[in-house]
Design a protein around this motif. Sequence first.
Motif, PDB file in Angstrom:
ATOM      1  N   MET A   1       0.737  -1.029  -0.196  1.00  7.40           N
ATOM      2  CA  MET A   1      -0.038   0.025   0.075  1.00  7.40           C
ATOM      3  C   MET A   1       0.991   1.283   0.088  1.00  7.40           C
ATOM      4  O   MET A   1       1.883   1.475   0.582  1.00  7.40           O
ATOM      5  CB  MET A   1      -1.121  -0.053   0.998  1.00  7.40           C
ATOM      6  CG  MET A   1      -0.223   0.025   2.525  1.00  7.40           C
ATOM      7  SD  MET A   1      -1.326  -0.193   4.006  1.00  7.40           S
ATOM      8  CE  MET A   1      -2.245   1.382   3.994  1.00  7.40           C
ATOM      9  N   PRO A   2       0.717   2.280  -1.030  1.00  7.94           N
ATOM     10  CA  PRO A   2       1.200   3.495  -1.063  1.00  7.94           C
ATOM     11  C   PRO A   2       0.970   4.341   0.086  1.00  7.94           C
ATOM     12  O   PRO A   2      -0.146   4.355   0.841  1.00  7.94           O
ATOM     13  CB  PRO A   2       1.159   3.792  -2.245  1.00  7.94           C
ATOM     14  CG  PRO A   2      -0.267   3.422  -2.697  1.00  7.94           C
ATOM     15  CD  PRO A   2      -0.336   1.926  -1.978  1.00  7.94           C
ATOM     16  N   LYS A   3       1.836   5.248   0.583  1.00 11.10           N
ATOM     17  CA  LYS A   3       1.430   6.296   1.303  1.00 11.10           C
ATOM     18  C   LYS A   3       0.236   7.322   0.718  1.00 11.10           C
ATOM     19  O   LYS A   3       0.595   7.548  -0.403  1.00 11.10           O
ATOM     20  CB  LYS A   3       2.619   7.223   1.716  1.00 11.10           C
ATOM     21  CG  LYS A   3       2.489   8.410   2.754  1.00 11.10           C
ATOM     22  CD  LYS A   3       3.333   8.896   3.202  1.00 11.10           C
ATOM     23  CE  LYS A   3       3.301  10.388   3.756  1.00 11.10           C
ATOM     24  NZ  LYS A   3       4.559  11.031   4.098  1.00 11.10           N
ATOM     25  N   PRO A   4      -0.872   7.387   1.327  1.00  9.94           N
ATOM     26  CA  PRO A   4      -2.060   8.043   0.574  1.00  9.94           C
ATOM     27  C   PRO A   4      -1.720   9.605   0.371  1.00  9.94           C
ATOM     28  O   PRO A   4      -1.134  10.138   1.283  1.00  9.94           O
ATOM     29  CB  PRO A   4      -3.326   7.711   1.525  1.00  9.94           C
ATOM     30  CG  PRO A   4      -2.642   7.507   3.112  1.00  9.94           C
ATOM     31  CD  PRO A   4      -1.276   6.891   2.651  1.00  9.94           C
TER      32      PRO A   4
END
Lengths: 108, 108
Positions: free
Chosen positions: A1-4
Motif C-alpha cells: 500500500m502506498p502512502k496516501p
Amino acid sequence: MPKPAKHVFVCVQSRPPGHPRGSCGEKGCADVYNTFLNEFQSRNLWGRFSLTNTGCLGPCNLGPSVLVYPEGVMYAGVKPADVAALIEEHLLLNQPVERLRAPAAVWG
Amino acid sequence: MPKPAKHVFVCVQSRPPGHPRGSCGEKGCADVYNTFLNEFQSRNLWGRFSLTNTGCLGPCNLGPSVLVYPEGVMYAGVKPADVAALIEEHLLLNQPVERLRAPAAVWG
C-alpha cells in the motif's frame, strides 16, 4: 500500500445512552463511515486515498467528526449526504469544504 | 482543543484467532495504546499532541501499527518499550524514529 495523498479518519465512537459527552455514534457516524466505504469502493479511491475508522476524535458534541490528514482539517456534523462533497472537493481537488469545518474554537 | 502539532494513531484492531490477515490485536497493540495513554498523561502532552485509537491501518502482518500525522510516518512492530522513543524523538524533537519505520514497500 502506498502512502496516501489524503487519509480520512471517521470517528465511530459510541457511548451508553445518557453519557454526558454524547458520541458520534448516537449522531449517525456509522452511516457516514459506511457512505465513505461505499464511495471509496465505487469510485476506486483505494491506493490514492486511505479511510480509517477511529475512536474518539475529541469534539463529541459536534459529531459526527471526520478528520482529513495531512492537512489536519476537522469536519463537524458530517452527514452521509456530505460525503460526496468531501471526496470531490477535498480529496480530489485539494479544496477543504469550508461549510463543514469544525469551528476554530474546537480545532483551530 | 487546539489542532495538535502531531497526531498519533494507534491501531487497536482485533480479529478472530486464525483469521488470515492476523491483526495488531494479537500482536499486543492494546499494550502499545495504553502505554501511549499513560505517557501522554504523565508527560502532560494533551493539547500539544493528540492520540487516537483506530481500526485497521493496513499493514496487519507487521503490526502493531502506529501512524503519525501530519508527516504520515507509519511505524511497524511497535512495542510498549518503543513508545518513549516515539514521543521523545518524533513528537518532541520532530525526528522520526527510522529504526521503527514500516518498510517503503508497505508505506512508501
